[in-house]
Design an enzyme around this catalytic site. Structure first.
Site, PDB file in Angstrom:
ATOM      1  CB  THR A   1      33.191  50.907  56.267  1.00  0.00           C
ATOM      2  OG1 THR A   1      32.218  50.528  55.298  1.00  0.00           O
ATOM      3  CG2 THR A   1      34.295  49.871  56.290  1.00  0.00           C
TER       4      THR A   1
ATOM      5  CG  ASP B   1      30.161  49.188  51.210  1.00  0.00           C
ATOM      6  OD1 ASP B   1      29.078  49.477  51.756  1.00  0.00           O
ATOM      7  OD2 ASP B   1      31.006  50.038  50.895  1.00  0.00           O
TER       8      ASP B   1
ATOM      9  CG  ASP C   1      30.692  47.264  57.510  1.00  0.00           C
ATOM     10  OD1 ASP C   1      29.751  46.647  56.949  1.00  0.00           O
ATOM     11  OD2 ASP C   1      31.492  47.976  56.874  1.00  0.00           O
TER      12      ASP C   1
ATOM     13  CG  ASP D   1      42.835  51.795  53.958  1.00  0.00           C
ATOM     14  OD1 ASP D   1      41.597  51.916  54.132  1.00  0.00           O
ATOM     15  OD2 ASP D   1      43.553  52.735  53.531  1.00  0.00           O
TER      16      ASP D   1
HETATM   17 ZN    ZN Z   1      29.390  51.618  52.119  1.00  0.00          ZN
END
Ligand code: ZN
Length: 555
Positions: free
Chosen positions: A89, A315, A362, A172
């Protein structure tokens, strides 16, 4: 003679401009470029852990106003690949927005062993700043470990800081890295017993009114309801059975099967944190993004603004339930509705044709290895604890010291340099000895030394991916790669991080102002995204960008 030299110079300069700038588009003159209206707002959407095939696998379940609107009315780059290892990520979001890889942006993982301080560090942790909007310690965040500028930074500079940049995500790192160093704000979600959107003193000392108002509302609480499938579960024909051995599930519920009573389960799953692992985490992200558009008046004046949204929940759900689960099918059916809601709001608030959207991911994810084994596709689990013991035993036996290994993390081995100096050991020799030893281990497919990474140029294959992910100052001494579909992970759920297609192949959609309609199967790399947005906005490339603008998508 002089004249000819001058002409050659002009040609060389023009060529150089084309190579390095790439902004000049063959079919448009500089004049009509100047006249082309710029979007009032760019909305970057990153979906955390979205594989490319989620666009096609659930296609029959998607409506016309979400993913399909982006595909049909925009441009679909169907073969976009991450071009480095590891596909996590932090590095993923950094690469999307900087147009370069960990080699240059320095975000080599989410957490990594820091050779200087001899401690593990988190990619956006920064003790120089304080949490804002929470009584917890979880907001000490900045993007400062990212060493290069983002496309969002370049937009800020190009507009003399008039163009606003806001980053939003449950995580974050997925908010702070895309928003860049000069952002107006990045906001992320603090769950537990608070359930608030927070930030850090890197950006501001107090939350703006609209954020406080959002946090004071009961929007987050309203999602403590039952998560059941959006459509009848019997129609979910693009995923495996709901009850199987490949899924984790929630604490407080025996089987990982629908429905999930979140009001009941929240007490066993860290309160508001449970929302992150459900599709409602996406809803909450859209809710907050729309509040930001309104509260910050994004897309209202002539300076382009940038809203960087990352949807983190897919995710969490992938890690918990795996790529082939009913839960994954449901979260994408519901995310499609969220994209539709977002686009409709953009139409009414910013105006159709006034904004540009891109959507990517990502990283992807591997099918649960236990599931792959059940259908005879090669896959397995790597025992990291046993590996660690064996490597330490080898080093002790060979060099007579057990503390030569400082850390084994992120498929890298970090050596203790001072201990090596004390024992008068040669760095290259020790690196090579370890490479030659670990290549014999089961499921280690490739191993390379840091010296090889920094002295040999690889232009393709897994070596090239490792090299683009290798940062000479931050990475370890030995790098290794597992066999395909081998992961160091629990027996349930999916993960990611490799250079194989399941982790590297992601969606890349462009839509709106300045974007052509169409699609391509030509291969593009994730590092081409940021330069494409720079070219669209006619601004500088992020300072470390290695990618090229995708000319086909630009109108
Ligand atoms: Zn992940």
């Amino acid at each position: 003679m002089k004249k000819i030299t001058f002409q050659i110079l002009v040609i060389i300069t023009l060529l150089a401009c084309n190579v390095y700038g790439g902004v000049i588009r063959s079919h448009s003159t500089p004049e009509n470029q100047m006249q082309q209206p710029k979007p009032k707002l760019v909305v970057g959407i990153v979906v955390d852990q979205m594989r490319y095939d989620y666009l096609t696998r659930f296609d029959s379940k998607y409506g016309e106003g979400g993913f399909k609107r982006l595909i049909k009315d925009g441009f679909n780059c169907t073969n976009t690949q991450f071009n480095y290892i590891p596909t996590y990520t932090g590095p993923g979001h950094a690469s999307v927005y900087t147009g370069t890889t960990p080699k240059y942006h320095g975000i080599i993982s989410n957490n990594w062993y820091d050779k200087e301080t001899k401690k593990f560090i988190y990619c956006v942790a920064d003790d120089n700043y304080l949490p804002v909007g929470t009584t917890s310690e979880s907001g000490k965040v900045s993007p400062q470990r990212m060493m290069v500028s983002t496309v969002t930074d370049e937009l800020r500079m190009a507009t003399q800081m008039r163009g606003k940049v806001i980053g939003i995500a449950l995580k974050d790192r997925a908010a702070a890295l895309p928003a860049g160093h000069s952002a107006n704000a990045a906001y992320w979600f603090h769950g537990m017993d608070e359930g608030n959107w927070i930030t850090s003193s890197f950006y501001m000392d107090e939350l703006p009114k609209w954020v406080k108002k959002f946090n004071d509302s009961d929007i987050a609480e309203s999602y403590f309801k039952t998560w059941d499938t959006f459509y009848d579960i019997d129609t979910y024909t693009e995923s495996g059975s709901d009850l199987n051995n490949f899924e984790g599930g929630f604490n407080g519920q025996i089987t990982p099967t629908f429905p999930y009573d979140l009001l009941k389960l929240k007490d066993y799953n860290n309160g508001f944190d449970i929302l992150k692992s459900t599709p409602y985490g996406n809803n909450l992200t859209t809710d907050f993004a729309l509040a930001a558009i309104e509260g910050e008046e994004l897309g209202k004046d002539s300076d382009t603004d940038f809203l960087a949204i990352s949807y983190s929940s897919p995710d969490y759900i992938g890690h918990n339930f795996g790529v082939n689960s009913k839960e994954i099918e449901d979260v994408y059916i519901r995310l499609d509705k969220e994209i539709e809601r977002l686009l409709n709001e953009l139409d009414s608030k910013v105006g159709k044709g006034n904004y540009t959207v891109f959507l990517t991911a990502d990283h992807g994810a591997v099918d649960v290895p236990a599931y792959l084994q059940s259908i005879h596709v090669p896959a397995d689990y790597f025992d990291s604890t046993a590996f660690r013991t064996q490597v330490k035993e080898f080093v002790t036996k060979k060099y007579g010291s057990s503390d030569l290994i400082e850390s084994i993390s992120n498929n890298q081995i970090f050596l203790n340099r001072s201990k090596m100096a004390l024992l008068d050991l040669d760095l290259d020799d020790v690196q090579e000895d370890i490479v030659n030893e670990i290549i014999n281990y089961k499921h280690i497919d490739k191993a390379y030394s840091a010296t090889t990474m920094s002295s040999v140029f690889f232009d393709n294959g897994v070596e090239a991916l490792l090299q683009k992910g290798f940062n000479q100052k931050r990475s370890g001494d030995v790098l290794y790669v597992f066999d395909p579909a081998v992961i160091s992970y629990g027996k349930t759920g999916s993960t990611h991080g490799s250079g194989f297609n399941y982790d590297t192949h992601v969606p890349l959609l462009f839509y709106g102002q300045g974007i052509k309609k169409g699609s391509t199967v030509s291969r593009f790399e994730i590092t081409d995204l940021a330069p494409t947005i720079s070219a669209l906005l006619n601004i500088s490339f992020p300072n470390g960008a290695i990618g090229k603008p995708i000319e086909a998508v630009l109108d």
